[in-house]
Write an enzyme that holds these catalytic residues in place. Structure first.
Site, PDB file in Angstrom:
ATOM      1  N   CYS A 167      -1.092  -1.490   2.378  1.00 48.88           N
ATOM      2  CA  CYS A 167      -1.110  -1.914   0.973  1.00 48.88           C
ATOM      3  C   CYS A 167      -2.431  -2.578   0.556  1.00 48.88           C
ATOM      4  O   CYS A 167      -3.439  -1.903   0.399  1.00 48.88           O
ATOM      5  CB  CYS A 167       0.111  -2.803   0.707  1.00 48.88           C
ATOM      6  SG  CYS A 167       0.558  -2.908  -1.037  1.00 48.88           S
TER       7      CYS A 167
ATOM      8  N   LYS B 171      -0.844  -6.539   9.357  1.00 45.40           N
ATOM      9  CA  LYS B 171      -1.664  -6.477   8.134  1.00 45.40           C
ATOM     10  C   LYS B 171      -2.732  -7.571   8.150  1.00 45.40           C
ATOM     11  O   LYS B 171      -2.413  -8.758   8.321  1.00 45.40           O
ATOM     12  CB  LYS B 171      -0.735  -6.637   6.924  1.00 45.40           C
ATOM     13  CG  LYS B 171      -1.386  -6.453   5.570  1.00 45.40           C
ATOM     14  CD  LYS B 171      -0.306  -6.581   4.478  1.00 45.40           C
ATOM     15  CE  LYS B 171      -0.813  -6.360   3.076  1.00 45.40           C
ATOM     16  NZ  LYS B 171       0.266  -6.511   2.072  1.00 45.40           N
TER      17      LYS B 171
ATOM     18  N   GLU C  16       5.855   0.093   3.071  1.00 43.01           N
ATOM     19  CA  GLU C  16       5.726  -1.293   3.564  1.00 43.01           C
ATOM     20  C   GLU C  16       7.015  -2.093   3.300  1.00 43.01           C
ATOM     21  O   GLU C  16       7.612  -1.967   2.230  1.00 43.01           O
ATOM     22  CB  GLU C  16       4.565  -1.946   2.791  1.00 43.01           C
ATOM     23  CG  GLU C  16       4.269  -3.383   3.155  1.00 43.01           C
ATOM     24  CD  GLU C  16       3.267  -4.035   2.183  1.00 43.01           C
ATOM     25  OE1 GLU C  16       3.172  -3.596   1.016  1.00 43.01           O
ATOM     26  OE2 GLU C  16       2.601  -4.987   2.613  1.00 43.01           O
TER      27      GLU C  16
END
Ligand SMILES: O=C(O)CCC(=O)C(=O)O
Length: 273
Positions: free
Chosen positions: A162, A116, A40
């Site tokens: 994440c 995300k 990321e």
């Protein structure tokens, strides 16, 4: 399918242009890989919040150009990790910035992006600076080896980033859309690495998928990254795992194992919806 997971280490002193060049060369050197995965926000710095606005770019910007070229030169799928995406459209909160993953196919075409959904920072960092993604993304990859008994030779790959790892409902949605592999780039700190390892295994076991997780190494923005990138089987076996430093994990996975695991232990069909 041969997978190469590039657990990248970086510090604050490496200029972004040099890092992009270094990373593209590393990707191109993964000869024989079918899928290369990066972590990321490696170009912007996962925890370097003040640098994000300046390092933001669109999905045709310098990172995309370098990684598209690397994918085409290597002839492999490349999950380019994520960028701070700046788009012409402002988004629901008017900020116009997202944490966006990009995937290139072996011809270098951008075949998928994922913004995300769960923003990390508890009021700071991502929730303060970025928009939240809204779409669940599952991509179709061509399987390099021969297809399964049904004659299909595509693999369904779900994308998450994440902090998303802490939200199992996102992964269930991906499974409902057919996901057989989850690819999860991260900038997960060393302080919570025990949770990372446990959650990766949990997501693999409960969904009977391969988990390919690529974390960051090194220390930047005063935050030590946890490494421990891993590839986990549909039964939760850790097939490969990195330590703390920069490292490439290379291994072959057989996606038919997902279908076999779901047939021999059909836990997903016992869900009560
Ligand atoms: O959930 C965590 O502990 C880390 C998450 C994180 O660092 C991120 O999403 O960038």
């Amino acid at each position: 399918m041969r997978v190469a997971v590039i657990q990248l280490a970086y510090t604050d002193s490496e200029p972004m242009a040099e890092r992009i060049h270094r990373v593209a060369s590393l990707v191109e050197s993964q000869e024989g890989a079918d899928l290369v995965v990066l972590p990321e926000l490696w170009s912007a710095g996962g925890f370097d919040y003040p640098a994000w606005p300046d390092k933001a770019q669109d999905v045709e910007g310098p990172v995309a150009q370098a990684l598209s070229e690397a994918a085409a030169n290597l002839g492999a799928y490349v999950h380019a990790g994520s960028i701070i995406e700046k788009s012409g459209e402002p988004g629901a909160e008017g900020r116009g910035l997202w944490n966006t993953s990009m995937v290139f196919d072996p011809d270098g075409e951008l075949v998928g992006t994922y913004r995300k959904i769960h923003r990390f920072g508890f009021g700071n960092g991502e929730p303060k600076l970025l928009e939240a993604g809204e779409d669940v993304v599952v991509l179709d990859f061509d399987e390099p080896s021969s297809g399964d008994e049904s004659g299909s030779n595509s693999v369904k790959v779900g994308l998450a980033t994440c902090y998303d790892l802490r939200f199992p409902e996102l992964f269930r949605k991906q499974v409902d859309e057919g996901a057989e592999i989850f690819v999860i780039p991260a900038a997960w700190p060393a302080a919570r690495i025990a949770a990372w390892r446990t959650l990766l295994q949990a997501r693999a076991i409960e969904n009977q998928v391969f988990v390919i997780a690529c974390n960051t190494a090194g220390t930047h923005a005063k935050t030590e990254m946890g490494g421990n990138s891993a590839v986990i089987s549909p039964s939760g076996e850790v097939l490969a795992e990195a330590g703390r430093g920069e490292r490439v994990l290379t291994l072959d996975i057989d996606v038919d194992e997902v279908r076999a695991a779901r047939e021999s232990f059909p836990v997903l069909s016992d869900r009560r919806l």
